[in-house]
Motif scaffolding. Structure first.
Motif, PDB file in Angstrom:
ATOM      1  N   TYR A 504       0.827  -1.205   0.000  1.00 16.46           N
ATOM      2  CA  TYR A 504       0.000   0.000   0.000  1.00 16.46           C
ATOM      3  C   TYR A 504       0.864   1.259   0.000  1.00 16.46           C
ATOM      4  CZ  TYR A 504      -4.238  -2.727   0.976  1.00 16.46           C
ATOM      5  OH  TYR A 504      -5.291  -3.598   0.901  1.00 16.46           O
ATOM      6  N   GLY A 505       1.995   1.208   0.725  1.00 13.97           N
ATOM      7  CA  GLY A 505       2.901   2.351   0.731  1.00 13.97           C
ATOM      8  C   GLY A 505       3.465   2.624  -0.652  1.00 13.97           C
ATOM      9  N   ARG A 506       3.825   1.557  -1.385  1.00 11.83           N
ATOM     10  CA  ARG A 506       4.321   1.727  -2.757  1.00 11.83           C
ATOM     11  C   ARG A 506       3.227   2.320  -3.652  1.00 11.83           C
ATOM     12  NH1 ARG A 506       8.854  -1.629  -4.273  1.00 11.83           N
ATOM     13  NH2 ARG A 506       7.998  -1.575  -6.375  1.00 11.83           N
ATOM     14  N   ALA A 507       1.990   1.846  -3.462  1.00 15.64           N
ATOM     15  CA  ALA A 507       0.885   2.374  -4.266  1.00 15.64           C
ATOM     16  C   ALA A 507       0.649   3.850  -3.978  1.00 15.64           C
ATOM     17  CB  ALA A 507      -0.388   1.566  -3.990  1.00 15.64           C
ATOM     18  N   GLU A 508       0.805   4.255  -2.715  1.00 17.42           N
ATOM     19  CA  GLU A 508       0.639   5.666  -2.370  1.00 17.42           C
ATOM     20  C   GLU A 508       1.686   6.524  -3.077  1.00 17.42           C
ATOM     21  OE1 GLU A 508      -1.339   5.690   2.059  1.00 17.42           O
ATOM     22  OE2 GLU A 508       0.788   5.226   1.889  1.00 17.42           O
ATOM     23  N   ARG A 513       2.620  10.653  -7.390  1.00 13.40           N
ATOM     24  CA  ARG A 513       3.207  11.142  -8.630  1.00 13.40           C
ATOM     25  C   ARG A 513       2.127  11.569  -9.614  1.00 13.40           C
ATOM     26  NH1 ARG A 513       6.457   6.258  -8.338  1.00 13.40           N
ATOM     27  NH2 ARG A 513       8.417   6.692  -7.255  1.00 13.40           N
ATOM     28  N   LYS A 514       1.028  10.840  -9.625  1.00  8.58           N
ATOM     29  CA  LYS A 514      -0.048  11.156 -10.561  1.00  8.58           C
ATOM     30  C   LYS A 514      -0.953  12.258 -10.035  1.00  8.58           C
ATOM     31  CE  LYS A 514      -3.689   9.036 -13.340  1.00  8.58           C
ATOM     32  NZ  LYS A 514      -4.366   7.772 -13.741  1.00  8.58           N
ATOM     33  N   TRP A 515      -1.130  12.311  -8.724  1.00 15.08           N
ATOM     34  CA  TRP A 515      -2.063  13.260  -8.106  1.00 15.08           C
ATOM     35  C   TRP A 515      -1.324  14.093  -7.048  1.00 15.08           C
ATOM     36  CZ3 TRP A 515      -6.967  13.442 -10.053  1.00 15.08           C
ATOM     37  CH2 TRP A 515      -7.418  12.337 -10.768  1.00 15.08           C
ATOM     38  N   PRO A 516      -0.340  14.887  -7.416  1.00 17.87           N
ATOM     39  CA  PRO A 516       0.412  15.637  -6.392  1.00 17.87           C
ATOM     40  C   PRO A 516      -0.464  16.594  -5.605  1.00 17.87           C
ATOM     41  CG  PRO A 516       0.933  16.426  -8.611  1.00 17.87           C
ATOM     42  CD  PRO A 516       0.165  15.159  -8.777  1.00 17.87           C
ATOM     43  N   ALA A 517      -1.525  17.110  -6.231  1.00 11.83           N
ATOM     44  CA  ALA A 517      -2.385  18.060  -5.534  1.00 11.83           C
ATOM     45  C   ALA A 517      -3.234  17.388  -4.461  1.00 11.83           C
ATOM     46  CB  ALA A 517      -3.302  18.780  -6.530  1.00 11.83           C
ATOM     47  N   LYS A 518      -3.353  16.059  -4.489  1.00 14.83           N
ATOM     48  CA  LYS A 518      -4.130  15.348  -3.482  1.00 14.83           C
ATOM     49  C   LYS A 518      -3.319  15.093  -2.211  1.00 14.83           C
ATOM     50  CE  LYS A 518      -7.808  14.449  -6.118  1.00 14.83           C
ATOM     51  NZ  LYS A 518      -9.172  14.934  -5.822  1.00 14.83           N
ATOM     52  N   TYR A 519      -2.015  15.372  -2.264  1.00 21.95           N
ATOM     53  CA  TYR A 519      -1.128  15.063  -1.147  1.00 21.95           C
ATOM     54  C   TYR A 519      -0.569  16.341  -0.559  1.00 21.95           C
ATOM     55  CZ  TYR A 519      -1.169  10.072  -2.199  1.00 21.95           C
ATOM     56  OH  TYR A 519      -1.563   8.778  -2.383  1.00 21.95           O
ATOM     57  N   GLN A 524       0.993  13.049   2.701  1.00 23.51           N
ATOM     58  CA  GLN A 524      -0.245  12.436   3.164  1.00 23.51           C
ATOM     59  C   GLN A 524      -1.398  12.841   2.257  1.00 23.51           C
ATOM     60  OE1 GLN A 524      -0.798  10.282   5.772  1.00 23.51           O
ATOM     61  NE2 GLN A 524       1.421  10.182   5.847  1.00 23.51           N
ATOM     62  N   PRO A 525      -2.226  11.874   1.818  1.00 20.90           N
ATOM     63  CA  PRO A 525      -3.399  12.238   1.018  1.00 20.90           C
ATOM     64  C   PRO A 525      -4.432  12.956   1.878  1.00 20.90           C
ATOM     65  CG  PRO A 525      -3.460   9.904   1.566  1.00 20.90           C
ATOM     66  CD  PRO A 525      -2.145  10.427   2.060  1.00 20.90           C
ATOM     67  N   GLY A 526      -5.097  13.900   1.276  1.00 20.47           N
ATOM     68  CA  GLY A 526      -6.116  14.650   1.989  1.00 20.47           C
ATOM     69  C   GLY A 526      -7.510  14.192   1.578  1.00 20.47           C
TER      70      GLY A 526
END
Length: 830
Positions: A504-508, A513-519, A524-526
């Protein structure tokens, strides 16, 4: 027994179709249920109407339970006591209540007609306010354990109502609620809320109905019909109509001013009885549908251990038109051998990962809806009905439901299912989802194909998060139905669990990388919604929860409002917290060479104590028996973020990760302008800046409702650039756009820089040149990194402004849903 969201009798699912029964005026011998002849006649008519359960308010005699058994009826036994008085103010009375509950359970224990016990019913809100809700919760728990002591295998519930909705009773087996709402929309909305409160437990509406004296018998019949229909469509485990007859006795008096019964006082049937019989015959859904064709796609990679159970569960689905497609990712001979035992379409493919396998299944699907199930899960028999109904009655493009771990015969497996990091859903409301996990998700096939399917780069995990974010960004909605339940195995060993968390950590890292604005800057994802599921670590808070009582306790719906989590406790849940503790450890060890650093010791102990305290508290709250199991669960709460951190760091997701922005530009307060001969809304202008930034991988964040800035371009954990936009109107649809940009630095960075300078100066004064150079170097590194991130974000912003100033294509008007609060049409300047 209660398993997941429903009640089961052996291998058969029991949907409770119930009525309340009694109490009636006591006979000369003290019986509150008339005679055997009257009861047998009532039970015969109940069975003929499709009723399978009755709920009593007092302990029934043994002959009544025997009669219920003969007529195929289950009994939910109420245990009465003086709940209308301040019972906790008198210790002797409270002890007497516990003893009477034990005696009542003892009278009925083990009877084959027994469904369960209700240890209380609607303790009045003013009594709860008098004692305080925590004392009431503790007393109900005491009653629960008293009942379990007398009959360990019985289901035990407390019957609540909206005025004390805030009572938190996670230990009860059934989540029972009395609900009287006369508008379908309000009923449906509150039912969804109750499902959220019930969590993974069965929800039973233990009383619902309508008074025919005030509303008329025809209106009563119509209301009960839609109440039953909406309740079971909403995924309840059962419903009890209040009541079987208008005859009702309470407090030494016959109740004569309302008529809630399905029959009159002389037992003659009302039109409501026929309406209830018709509604009960069609639960959980009308057989006629509409039932679109559904393709169930099951992707398996070396899943021989659980595949047969999954396919057996799919064969037991109660749905008229569905197909099962098994994608054997890696062409495993063992998977193929198991799949060929079942009537499924088998597709063997080279091992290309989960996303490719899911896309392969979607391409082969012939259904309008594509539902995905993991090879270590199996569905509830009505799984597809709940999914199809939700699609048919809403505009959701995707729908999910709960995934509940089955009880494990393995002691470690039972601990792991309460550990954090499992597949969970994230809800924006009681019915709208932000994320649904891949083990239980369904899509309109056209919508999924319009998005290009799943991203192949996600080979093991993360594909479900990515597709949900893509749906949301495209304006498509995701729904959640609590009745669309699947059973999902958790890992049975600690090694397997930690390996999963590492993945799961690798998937995050891939997702970031694809969704930098989500982190955020720490990686940490928001999430905007609330995370649900077993093992989710509760965040400690220094604030107090508050209950909305209304003025003088007058509110009919009284809810609990939790305080916002304390910041430090939230940070302590992050995997990166261990990096912070590691840094303090290094500084403390260096203190043996330069004594002032030993003062870091208390801070180091605090950084260790906070996550340990959270782990111990959460383990203590988990429904596990034995200190050894609770200790192991606490350990998993500490090891899980470490495993995630290892996966993240190994894949490049770290607080010091490079910002991936090309070019440099002089940072500082700068103003840019754009002249436009055509009018565009502020929304369009900001989107014309945001889209190029996101396209080159920059982390772009929108300002919130209380922010004075519009966009922030984040270059890393240290530095970012913010901007504010003004579009001036110059007549004839012409505009002069001003963009002001300035550097932004987190307060923590400034404090760390100043602390490094202070340590460098202090070391120099203490004649410790090594440490002076060390901390001076840290300060310079912070300074230059911040400047680099500022200049990188400014360069990226300048490129986006040039793109907006000289677009290759005209800016589209209202191309995307407008940002709240900005104009959406041209204005004319006088």
């Amino acid at each position: 027994m209660a398993r997941g969201k429903f009640i089961w009798v052996g291998a058969k699912k029991l949907l409770v179709r119930g009525v309340t029964y009694g109490p009636f005026r006591p006979e000369a011998d003290g019986s509150e249920y008339h005679d055997v002849t009257t009861v047998a006649r009532d039970f015969t008519e109940m069975a003929a109407a499709g009723i399978n359960t009755l709920r009593t308010y007092t302990v029934p005699p043994g002959w009544l339970l025997d009669c219920a058994r003969q007529h195929g009826l289950w009994v939910l036994v109420g245990l009465p006591w003086e709940q209308h008085v301040a019972f906790l103010d008198h210790g002797a009375l409270a002890d007497q209540v516990v003893q009477r509950v034990r005696e009542g359970v003892r009278q009925c224990a083990g009877h084959p007609a027994l469904l369960g016990f209700a240890v209380g019913n609607e303790i009045p809100t003013h009594v709860v306010r008098w004692h305080g809700h925590r004392r009431i919760e503790h007393f109900i728990k005491r009653l629960y354990h008293a009942a379990k002591t007398e009959d360990p295998g019985a289901l035990v519930a407390y019957v609540n109502y909206p005025s004390t909705e805030y009572l938190e009773l996670p230990f009860v087996d059934l989540f029972c609620f009395n609900v009287f709402l006369e508008a379908p929309e309000k009923f449906q909305s509150y039912l969804a809320r109750l499902q959220t409160l019930a969590g993974d437990r069965p929800l039973i509406l233990s009383e619902t109905g309508l008074d025919s004296r005030r509303n008329g018998e025809d209106q009563q019949a119509a209301a009960l019909a839609w109440q039953i229909r909406l309740a079971f469509q909403g995924g309840v485990a059962g419903l009890c109509v209040f009541s079987w007859t208008d005859e009702w006795h309470r407090g030494g008096n016959d109740i004569l001013d309302w008529d809630f019964g399905l029959t009159r006082r002389d037992r003659s049937p009302k039109s409501a009885l026929a309406a209830v019989a018709t509604a009960f015959a069609a639960i959980p859904f009308e057989p006629a549908g509409p039932w679109p064709r559904i393709s169930v796609v099951l992707c398996s990679y070396r899943g021989v251990a659980t595949l047969e159970q999954a396919l057996t569960g799919l064969q037991r689905l109660d749905y008229p038109d569905y197909e099962v497609i098994v994608v054997n990712d890696g062409a495993d001979p063992g998977v193929e051998a198991i799949a060929r035992k079942f009537p499924v379409q088998l597709i063997n493919t080279p091992h290309q990962g989960l996303s490719v396998a899911r896309n392969t299944g979607c391409q082969a699907a012939t259904g309008q809806i594509v539902a995905y199930l993991d090879d270590d899960a199996w569905p509830d028999p009505h799984w597809l009905q709940y999914l199809a109904f939700t699609f048919a009655t809403t505009d959701y493009a995707a729908v999910g439901g709960p995934n509940i771990p089955p009880a494990s015969s393995h002691s470690i497996g039972n601990v792991v299912l309460h550990a954090p990091g499992g597949p969970v859903h994230v809800l924006l409301s009681d019915t709208d989802a932000e994320h649904i996990p891949g083990c239980n998700m369904a899509f309109r096939k056209a919508a999924l194909q319009s998005m290009g399917g799943f991203d192949p780069q996600f080979r093991v995990a993360g594909d479900d998060v990515d597709i949900c974010w893509r749906f949301h960004d495209s304006g498509l909605k995701i729904g959640f139905n609590p009745g669309a339940m699947v059973w999902h195995h958790r890992r049975q060993t600690i090694r397997g669990y930690l390996k999963q968390q590492f993945g799961y950590g690798r998937a995050e890292a891939l997702l970031e990388r694809k969704w930098p604005a989500k982190y955020n800057a720490a990686g940490q994802p928001g999430w905007h919604g609330r995370i649900y599921g077993l093992g989710h670590l509760s965040v400690l808070s220094f604030g107090r929860s508050r209950i909305y009582h209304g003025t003088w306790g007058s509110a009919f719906f009284q809810s609990l409002y939790e305080p916002a989590p304390s910041t430090i406790w939230s940070f302590a849940r992050m995997p990166e917290w261990f990096l912070f503790s590691s840094m303090l450890t290094v500084l403390f060890l260096l203190g043996f060479f330069w004594k002032p650093l030993l003062y870091v010791g208390p801070l180091l102990l605090l950084s260790i104590a906070i996550p340990v305290a959270q782990a111990l508290l959460t383990a203590h709250r988990a429904p596990l028996q034995g200190r050894r199991r609770m200790g192991l669960l606490a350990l998993l709460h500490l090891l899980q973020p470490l495993a995630r951190l290892r996966g993240r760091l190994g894949s490049g997701l770290s607080p010091w990760r490079p910002h991936r922005l090309r070019g440099l530009a002089l940072p500082g307060w700068r103003t840019f302008t754009i002249w436009s001969e055509s009018w565009h809304s502020t929304n369009d202008w900001l989107l014309s800046l945001e889209n190029p930034l996101e396209a080159e991988g920059a982390g772009v964040f929108r300002g919130g409702d209380f922010d004075s800035w519009d966009l922030e371009v984040r270059g890393g954990v240290l530095g970012s650039t913010r901007l504010r936009l003004l579009a001036e109107e110059h007549g004839a649809n012409r505009q002069f756009v001003r963009i002001r940009a300035w550097p932004q630095c987190p307060a923590a960075t400034i404090l760390l820089f100043l602390a490094s300078i202070g340590m460098a100066v202090g070391a120099a004064a203490d004649h410790a040149p090594f440490f002076s150079l060390l901390f001076g170097g840290i300060a310079l590194a912070l300074l230059f990194t911040t400047l680099a991130e500022w200049s990188g974000t400014m360069a990226a912003l300048i490129r986006s402004i040039e793109t907006a100033r000289n677009p290759k294509e005209p800016l589209p008007l209202a191309a995307i849903t407008p940002i709240a609060g900005v104009e959406s049409g041209p204005t004319t300047t006088p």
